[in-house]
Write an enzyme that holds these catalytic residues in place. Structure first.
Site, PDB file in Angstrom:
ATOM      1  N   GLU A 174      11.222  16.720  14.512  1.00 53.15           N
ATOM      2  CA  GLU A 174      11.645  16.436  13.141  1.00 53.15           C
ATOM      3  C   GLU A 174      10.934  17.406  12.193  1.00 53.15           C
ATOM      4  OE1 GLU A 174      10.099  12.853  11.302  1.00 53.15           O
ATOM      5  OE2 GLU A 174      11.898  12.676  10.086  1.00 53.15           O
TER       6      GLU A 174
ATOM      7  N   GLU B 275      10.688   1.373  10.154  1.00 54.54           N
ATOM      8  CA  GLU B 275      11.660   2.430   9.826  1.00 54.54           C
ATOM      9  C   GLU B 275      10.926   3.750  10.007  1.00 54.54           C
ATOM     10  OE1 GLU B 275      14.695   1.915   9.321  1.00 54.54           O
ATOM     11  OE2 GLU B 275      14.979  -0.043   8.398  1.00 54.54           O
TER      12      GLU B 275
ATOM     13  N   LYS C 171       0.861  -1.195   0.000  1.00 53.07           N
ATOM     14  CA  LYS C 171       0.000   0.000   0.000  1.00 53.07           C
ATOM     15  C   LYS C 171       0.897   1.245   0.000  1.00 53.07           C
ATOM     16  CE  LYS C 171      -1.636   2.715   3.055  1.00 53.07           C
ATOM     17  NZ  LYS C 171      -1.618   3.954   2.252  1.00 53.07           N
TER      18      LYS C 171
ATOM     19  N   CYS D  49      14.388  10.571   5.565  1.00 49.99           N
ATOM     20  CA  CYS D  49      14.340  10.138   6.975  1.00 49.99           C
ATOM     21  C   CYS D  49      15.674  10.383   7.646  1.00 49.99           C
ATOM     22  CB  CYS D  49      13.963   8.671   7.046  1.00 49.99           C
ATOM     23  SG  CYS D  49      15.006   7.628   6.030  1.00 49.99           S
TER      24      CYS D  49
HETATM   25  P1  NAD Z   1       2.952   8.464   7.589  1.00 46.89           P
HETATM   26  O1  NAD Z   1       3.203   7.648   8.812  1.00 46.89           O
HETATM   27  O2  NAD Z   1       1.975   9.565   7.663  1.00 46.89           O
HETATM   28  O3  NAD Z   1       2.443   7.528   6.396  1.00 46.89           O
HETATM   29  C1  NAD Z   1       3.179   6.410   5.951  1.00 46.89           C
HETATM   30  C2  NAD Z   1       2.229   5.368   5.391  1.00 46.89           C
HETATM   31  O4  NAD Z   1       1.401   4.855   6.441  1.00 46.89           O
HETATM   32  C3  NAD Z   1       1.276   5.881   4.322  1.00 46.89           C
HETATM   33  O5  NAD Z   1       1.165   4.897   3.317  1.00 46.89           O
HETATM   34  C4  NAD Z   1      -0.034   6.017   5.079  1.00 46.89           C
HETATM   35  O6  NAD Z   1      -1.152   5.907   4.255  1.00 46.89           O
HETATM   36  C5  NAD Z   1       0.034   4.842   6.038  1.00 46.89           C
HETATM   37  N1  NAD Z   1      -0.800   4.944   7.233  1.00 46.89           N
HETATM   38  C6  NAD Z   1      -1.322   6.055   7.809  1.00 46.89           C
HETATM   39  N2  NAD Z   1      -1.994   5.725   8.943  1.00 46.89           N
HETATM   40  C7  NAD Z   1      -1.876   4.384   9.082  1.00 46.89           C
HETATM   41  C8  NAD Z   1      -2.312   3.449  10.078  1.00 46.89           C
HETATM   42  N3  NAD Z   1      -3.002   3.823  11.147  1.00 46.89           N
HETATM   43  N4  NAD Z   1      -1.972   2.157   9.918  1.00 46.89           N
HETATM   44  C9  NAD Z   1      -1.236   1.749   8.868  1.00 46.89           C
HETATM   45  N5  NAD Z   1      -0.791   2.590   7.901  1.00 46.89           N
HETATM   46  C10 NAD Z   1      -1.119   3.888   8.003  1.00 46.89           C
HETATM   47  O7  NAD Z   1       4.387   8.965   7.125  1.00 46.89           O
HETATM   48  P2  NAD Z   1       4.713   9.968   5.923  1.00 46.89           P
HETATM   49  O8  NAD Z   1       4.255  11.334   6.337  1.00 46.89           O
HETATM   50  O9  NAD Z   1       4.230   9.380   4.644  1.00 46.89           O
HETATM   51  O10 NAD Z   1       6.305   9.932   5.898  1.00 46.89           O
HETATM   52  C11 NAD Z   1       7.117  10.829   6.600  1.00 46.89           C
HETATM   53  C12 NAD Z   1       7.731  10.167   7.812  1.00 46.89           C
HETATM   54  O11 NAD Z   1       8.366   8.943   7.428  1.00 46.89           O
HETATM   55  C13 NAD Z   1       8.823  10.978   8.470  1.00 46.89           C
HETATM   56  O12 NAD Z   1       8.693  10.918   9.873  1.00 46.89           O
HETATM   57  C14 NAD Z   1      10.102  10.272   8.063  1.00 46.89           C
HETATM   58  O13 NAD Z   1      11.183  10.460   8.940  1.00 46.89           O
HETATM   59  C15 NAD Z   1       9.663   8.861   8.016  1.00 46.89           C
HETATM   60  N6  NAD Z   1      10.537   8.063   7.159  1.00 46.89           N
HETATM   61  C16 NAD Z   1      11.379   7.159   7.752  1.00 46.89           C
HETATM   62  C17 NAD Z   1      12.254   6.421   6.980  1.00 46.89           C
HETATM   63  C18 NAD Z   1      13.205   5.430   7.607  1.00 46.89           C
HETATM   64  O14 NAD Z   1      13.791   4.628   6.890  1.00 46.89           O
HETATM   65  N7  NAD Z   1      13.387   5.429   8.912  1.00 46.89           N
HETATM   66  C19 NAD Z   1      12.280   6.607   5.593  1.00 46.89           C
HETATM   67  C20 NAD Z   1      11.402   7.535   5.024  1.00 46.89           C
HETATM   68  C21 NAD Z   1      10.527   8.254   5.824  1.00 46.89           C
END
Ligand code: NAD
Length: 471
Positions: free
Chosen positions: A374, A243, A170, A277
């Protein structure tokens, strides 16, 4: 550019039963295409398809899987222009960076193809032969974010396939199209049901993390979502790789060579407009270097050409979405109100797109939101320190623990300091560098589990000890 707007479930292209949602181009702030939204029933269908496909896929010989992964890499390469353009349209990054993302997707796929699943002989004696094998876990659910959408999808899917699992993926609803296209390309190679795509919010992500037909979730995204996934994964004790967010600190020592480190710090803090990230997100600089480095970073920021990713010569794209832009504006305004000095940028650009120029903030310290939280966007707070123990303590005084870095000329000293940082990767004279063979992951609230290398591959497996009695 043709945009694939179909879900892929059990090898069939489908419309979404929950309607469609608009996807916005961040360079214009306008919707550019509608994406299908999967229903809960379609999620169930995808999990059923993956469960059925697993029955035979798990027995696929190694050489066949390797050949298929290389064929998928060929498919990504053959469609590289289209994929890069999709990424620019939905994610916003400049074309050259999107091309780099597609290149990374190919490289990581080929690397995963060549990895071997190890068998460790634990004991080989007169009494017994004990071997540790690694078996697939079954159906893997992959949930991805919007910053490096294609690359992260590849990071999740390819090791899962290499270890003979099947997948339901997804993508973020902000950047779904690259993944829908990727899954089509994969489905030209693998049997029906091995990789399926679902899209949409309305409970599809949380439905995956609670689904008892899914045996593991690999998630890249924010810490609060990771926590929610962990809670709902409990029912069938799903395996998890999380992650999550980071607030990486970099420490610049007295002996750092600014000619070298200033451009590298700029590059690693503003990679993908800071929406990475493991970007450098807080910079601690020794007082002897502070003013000079601030000036150099501000000059580098001023050199950037900010604009739409497909415009020639643009080096710096928009922030990906309105919410993220608002967070960045809020954090910079809060810092300004607290007396910090904005050395470059600091104001949203006029117009419809989500443009915010690279922003260097000086005369700021811990206890300010911009330092403690962040920002995940194009702004870097630069903090002065005089005592290295104090700098290390401040760097570690954060809930996150993804990456960290130390910049200096005495490598032995820099290494000793780097090893005191509480983080999954400690770089010296670099930051945010990820490589297919180097395990990468976070500690503390940045998550657990690693990706990449043999350690990352084994996250998609369950150990099985086989013990032969020779007595
Ligand atoms: P997010 O958590 O808002 O969304 C990520 C994914 O989770 C999306 O596909 C979203 O639809 C889904 N999602 C949302 N609510 C959910 C739930 N309750 N259950 C399951 N899935 C759900 O994150 P984002 O805003 O898309 O990404 C930014 C964040 O990601 C930043 O904090 C960044 O640091 C982190 N990030 C971490 C890494 C890493 O490798 N550590 C890499 C990239 C981004």
């Amino acid at each position: 550019m043709t945009i694939s707007t179909a879900l892929m479930i059990n090898g069939r292209s489908l419309k979404g039963e929950a309607g469609t949602f608009a996807v916005i181009n961040p360079a214009t702030g306008q919707a550019f295409a509608d994406c299908p939204a999967a229903s809960k029933a379609q999620l169930d269908d995808a999990v059923t398809a993956a469960t059925e496909a697993f029955k035979t896929w798990q027995h696929t010989p190694d050489d066949e899987i390797k050949a298929m992964l290389h064929k998928i890499a060929d498919g990504i390469e053959a469609n590289a222009d289209e994929l890069a353009e999709i990424v620019v349209n939905e994610q916003g990054k400049p074309l050259a960076l999107a091309q780099m993302e597609v290149g990374g997707a190919v490289a990581w796929t080929r690397y995963a193809a060549e990895l071997e699943i190890p068998v460790k002989v634990v004991e080989d004696s007169e009494a017994r032969l004990a071997e540790l094998h690694h078996k697939p876990v079954g159906v893997v659910g992959s949930i991805t974010p919007w910053n490096w959408p294609l690359m992260i999808a590849v990071w999740h899917v390819m090791p899962a396939l290499r270890t003979r699992n099947t997948v339901v993926i997804k993508p973020s609803s902000l950047t779904p199209f690259n993944t829908l296209r990727l899954v089509e390309i994969i489905n030209e190679v693998v049997p029906a049901g091995v990789v399926n795509s679902v899209t949409g919010e309305s409970g599809i992500g949380s439905g995956m993390s609670a689904h008892t037909g899914i045996n593991k979730i690999v998630f890249t995204g924010s810490t609060p979502t990771g926590q929610s996934i962990m809670r709902s994964a409990a029912d069938n004790l799903k395996r998890l790789t999380l992650e999550l967010g980071g607030n990486d600190a970099g420490i610049v020592l007295e002996d750092a060579d600014l000619d070298k480190v200033a451009p590298a710090i700029f590059q690693t803090a503003f990679l993908n407009m800071g929406q990475t990230c493991a970007a450098l997100k807080r910079l601690y600089v020794h007082e002897s270097q502070y003013d000079e480095l601030c000036q150099r970073l501000a000059a580098l920021a001023a050199e950037q050409k900010v604009g739409a990713g497909l415009e020639p010569g643009v080096t710096f794209g928009p922030v990906q979405n309105q919410n993220q832009l608002e967070l960045v504006m809020e954090l910079v305004d809060d810092a300004r109100a607290g007396g910090a000095k904005i050395l470059s940028g600091g104001e949203r650009l006029a117009g419809e797109g989500y443009f915010y120029p690279p922003t260097i903030v000086a005369d700021i310290t811990d206890g300010t939101r911009l330092v403690d939280e962040e920002q995940f966007g194009p702004v870097l707070p630069v903090i002065r320190y005089s005592n290295i123990d104090d700098a290390v303590a401040r760097a570690n005084d954060n809930v996150n623990g993804l990456g960290g870095s130390v910049w200096g000329s005495d490598i032995q000293r820099a290494k000793e300091i780097a090893m005191r940082l509480e983080c999954g990767t400690a770089w010296i004279n670099n930051h945010a560098e990820v490589l297919p063979h180097c395990p990468f992951g976070g500690c503390k609230m940045s998550g657990f589990g690693v990706e990449f290398g043999e350690e990352g591959l084994l996250e998609y497996t369950a150990p099985q000890l086989v013990s032969i009695n020779r007595g």
